[in-house]
Design a protein around this motif. Structure first.
Motif, PDB file in Angstrom:
ATOM      1  N   GLN A   1      30.530  12.614  27.049  1.00 23.72           N
ATOM      2  CA  GLN A   1      29.460  11.619  27.138  1.00 23.72           C
ATOM      3  C   GLN A   1      28.192  12.099  26.449  1.00 23.72           C
ATOM      4  OE1 GLN A   1      29.261  11.199  31.441  1.00 23.72           O
ATOM      5  NE2 GLN A   1      30.557   9.380  31.388  1.00 23.72           N
TER       6      GLN A   1
ATOM      7  N   ARG B   1      21.179  13.395  21.657  1.00 18.82           N
ATOM      8  CA  ARG B   1      20.289  12.724  22.589  1.00 18.82           C
ATOM      9  C   ARG B   1      18.986  12.475  21.841  1.00 18.82           C
ATOM     10  NH1 ARG B   1      18.094  15.387  28.190  1.00 18.82           N
ATOM     11  NH2 ARG B   1      15.896  15.214  27.709  1.00 18.82           N
TER      12      ARG B   1
ATOM     13  N   ARG C   1      21.070   8.315  38.569  1.00 18.55           N
ATOM     14  CA  ARG C   1      21.396   8.148  37.151  1.00 18.55           C
ATOM     15  C   ARG C   1      22.023   6.795  36.874  1.00 18.55           C
ATOM     16  NH1 ARG C   1      18.509   9.646  34.299  1.00 18.55           N
ATOM     17  NH2 ARG C   1      19.920   9.893  32.526  1.00 18.55           N
TER      18      ARG C   1
ATOM     19  N   SER D   1      33.301   3.558  24.343  1.00 20.13           N
ATOM     20  CA  SER D   1      33.629   4.975  24.234  1.00 20.13           C
ATOM     21  C   SER D   1      35.072   5.127  23.787  1.00 20.13           C
ATOM     22  CB  SER D   1      33.424   5.686  25.569  1.00 20.13           C
ATOM     23  OG  SER D   1      34.292   5.158  26.529  1.00 20.13           O
TER      24      SER D   1
ATOM     25  N   SER E   1      23.354  16.254  26.447  1.00 21.38           N
ATOM     26  CA  SER E   1      24.662  15.650  26.193  1.00 21.38           C
ATOM     27  C   SER E   1      25.743  16.726  26.241  1.00 21.38           C
ATOM     28  CB  SER E   1      24.675  14.977  24.817  1.00 21.38           C
ATOM     29  OG  SER E   1      23.673  13.996  24.706  1.00 21.38           O
TER      30      SER E   1
ATOM     31  N   GLN F   1      26.401   7.667  32.406  1.00 17.21           N
ATOM     32  CA  GLN F   1      26.530   9.116  32.489  1.00 17.21           C
ATOM     33  C   GLN F   1      26.963   9.494  33.901  1.00 17.21           C
ATOM     34  OE1 GLN F   1      22.688   8.979  31.361  1.00 17.21           O
ATOM     35  NE2 GLN F   1      23.295   8.556  29.274  1.00 17.21           N
ATOM     36  N   ASP F   2      27.875  10.427  33.968  1.00 14.19           N
ATOM     37  CA  ASP F   2      28.402  10.882  35.244  1.00 14.19           C
ATOM     38  C   ASP F   2      28.030  12.346  35.433  1.00 14.19           C
ATOM     39  OD1 ASP F   2      29.854   8.408  35.753  1.00 14.19           O
ATOM     40  OD2 ASP F   2      31.170   9.042  34.128  1.00 14.19           O
TER      41      ASP F   2
ATOM     42  N   ASN G   1      27.522   3.287  27.304  1.00 14.65           N
ATOM     43  CA  ASN G   1      28.083   4.211  28.279  1.00 14.65           C
ATOM     44  C   ASN G   1      27.160   4.447  29.461  1.00 14.65           C
ATOM     45  OD1 ASN G   1      30.631   5.201  27.018  1.00 14.65           O
ATOM     46  ND2 ASN G   1      29.223   5.733  25.372  1.00 14.65           N
TER      47      ASN G   1
ATOM     48  N   LEU H   1      23.871  11.602  26.190  1.00 14.42           N
ATOM     49  CA  LEU H   1      22.772  11.430  27.131  1.00 14.42           C
ATOM     50  C   LEU H   1      21.615  10.759  26.424  1.00 14.42           C
ATOM     51  CD1 LEU H   1      21.832  12.229  30.049  1.00 14.42           C
ATOM     52  CD2 LEU H   1      20.735  14.191  28.991  1.00 14.42           C
TER      53      LEU H   1
ATOM     54  N   CYS I   1      26.037  15.064  32.397  1.00 19.92           N
ATOM     55  CA  CYS I   1      27.133  14.156  32.040  1.00 19.92           C
ATOM     56  C   CYS I   1      28.378  14.964  31.714  1.00 19.92           C
ATOM     57  CB  CYS I   1      26.739  13.279  30.849  1.00 19.92           C
ATOM     58  SG  CYS I   1      26.337  14.211  29.349  1.00 19.92           S
ATOM     59  N   LYS I   2      29.472  14.257  31.474  1.00 18.63           N
ATOM     60  CA  LYS I   2      30.722  14.891  31.084  1.00 18.63           C
ATOM     61  C   LYS I   2      30.625  15.394  29.639  1.00 18.63           C
ATOM     62  CE  LYS I   2      33.650  11.930  33.999  1.00 18.63           C
ATOM     63  NZ  LYS I   2      34.758  10.948  33.994  1.00 18.63           N
TER      64      LYS I   2
END
Length: 415
Positions: A320, A235, A357, A203, A175, A396-397, A394, A322, A316-317
């Motif tokens: 964010q 996480r 993802r 979020s 995360s 994940q990016d 959310n 995980l 992820c950012k």
């Protein structure tokens, strides 16, 4: 006995040839860290991630097993347990005596946290430090901040000592991982993915600018009210298809008022102009000045040869969290992609990882819908209560950060 005169058989003496001096081969070292936290908030797949990554770098990228160090919390040799002391020592060993042409590979699978950064107005857009959590930083009751490894410390040890011409690739499967190396460029490395995140996303980054109910109108007597949130998430996995999230938050503000959000990406200096004429009746001020190196439109300027090439691929950012399902971590997706094509362009790699993802997120959200229906049935008819609710909030990016602007279409993945 016959006496042989060797001088008669010796040919003409040639010119003196100095001994050959061979250049040392470039180093290829790897450090792989996987922490399951058996005594606290347990993960299931971190050890598997390390084993998969070790197999990948030895078979596809020809790293020698003697040049790969793995730290996993398996209760084995004390110096190979992923404590703070051992991790920092092996990081120093990884990049020791680095020279141009050397390749270094760093992989981390485990928990990460965010903590407030006191000088956020200068170095951090979100005012937070991202931190790795070694096994000894995770107690049964609370986290030990002194044992966390902050992003600025990681950068000093992993990045700043690298000479020009060397290369470091880091992978963070955790995360809050986008800026764990505090690299300058990330917005300009994002790729377009043609999916739209679905599902119930609660979020706070989406809440803040969209408070509608009981909002107060802006006026001279009712200025905007700013709020600040501090979030700590982990996480956490519970079973094959169930995910639990521990989250605490602190909010400061007054009522449900319209919230003004402030991004620390630009600053403007207002200086009234004395050149106000009927033709130009509006006072002028300077254009916004970027406070941070990356505005999303950076392009390579030829300085890439003046520094080490450092690339960080994160799950992820920073904002964010995980979640983890057995067999569906970002590391697993990455290994699968690279086995099929070991040297894709960075753009193709990010596209493939992002899609993988997203598929995993859709699967988890489908489990959440099933859980919701099962709970409704349970409240109506009783019977056996469903298990723990899965993540529904959310997506994940995956993020790609770098020391300098990258040409994602031309640079290939080559650890």
């Amino acid at each position: 006995m016959e006496i042989i005169n060797f001088n008669e058989h010796r040919g003409p003496r040639g010119p003196y040839a100095p001994p050959l001096v061979t250049e040392p081969r470039p180093k290829r070292r790897a450090l792989l860290i996987g922490i399951n936290y058996a005594e606290s908030v347990q993960l299931w797949g971190s050890h598997v991630d390390v084993l998969q990554m070790k197999d990948l770098v030895t078979k596809e990228y020809h790293y020698s097993p003697d040049d790969i160090v793995t730290l996993i919390d398996d209760g084995g040799e004390p110096r190979l347990q992923p404590t703070r002391e051992n991790i920092l020592r092996e990081i120093d060993n990884l990049v020791r005596d680095a020279k141009p042409g050397d390749h270094f590979f760093f992989h981390y699978s485990g928990h990460a946290e965010q903590r407030c950064n006191e000088d956020y107005t200068v170095t951090k857009e979100d005012g937070m430090d991202e931190c790795l959590l070694p096994m000894d930083a995770m107690g049964k009751d609370k986290d030990d901040e002194k044992l966390m490894i902050r992003d600025r410390e990681l950068r000093v040890r992993l990045v700043d000592s690298l000479p020009a011409g060397s290369q470091l690739i880091a992978i963070f499967d955790s995360s809050h991982s986008a800026s764990l190396l505090d690299l300058d460029h990330f917005r300009c490395n994002r790729v377009y993915v043609p999916y739209v995140s679905k599902g119930r996303r609660r979020s706070d980054s989406l809440w803040a600018p969209n408070v509608r109910k009981n909002a107060l109108e802006q006026g001279h007597d009712r200025p905007f009210v700013s709020t600040r949130g501090v979030y700590q998430t982990k996480r956490v996995t519970v079973s094959d298809s169930m995910v639990k999230i521990r989250k605490s938050s602190i909010q400061h503000g007054e009522g449900r008022q319209r919230v003004q959000t402030r991004k620390l990406t630009v600053k403007a200096a207002y200086e009234p102009s004395t050149a106000v004429t009927p033709r130009f009746p509006i006072e002028l001020c300077e254009s916004p000045i970027a406070m941070f190196p990356c505005d999303g439109w950076c392009r390579p300027d030829g300085s890439e040869h003046e520094m080490a090439q450092v690339i960080s691929l994160s799950a992820c950012k920073d904002s964010q969290i995980l979640w983890e399902e057995r067999g569906k971590s970002m590391t697993t997706a990455l290994v699968k992609i690279l086995r099929e094509n070991p040297n894709p362009s960075l753009k193709d790699l990010m596209l493939c990882v992002s899609h993988e993802r997203h598929k995993s997120a859709i699967d988890v959200h489908d489990e959440a819908k099933k859980y919701k229906k099962a709970m409704q049935e349970y409240w109506r008819r009783g019977g056996e209560k469903p298990g723990v609710q899965t993540e529904v909030n959310n997506f994940q990016d995956p993020q790609l950060s770098s020391h300098q602007p990258l040409n994602l279409e031309k640079i290939t993945w080559n650890p």
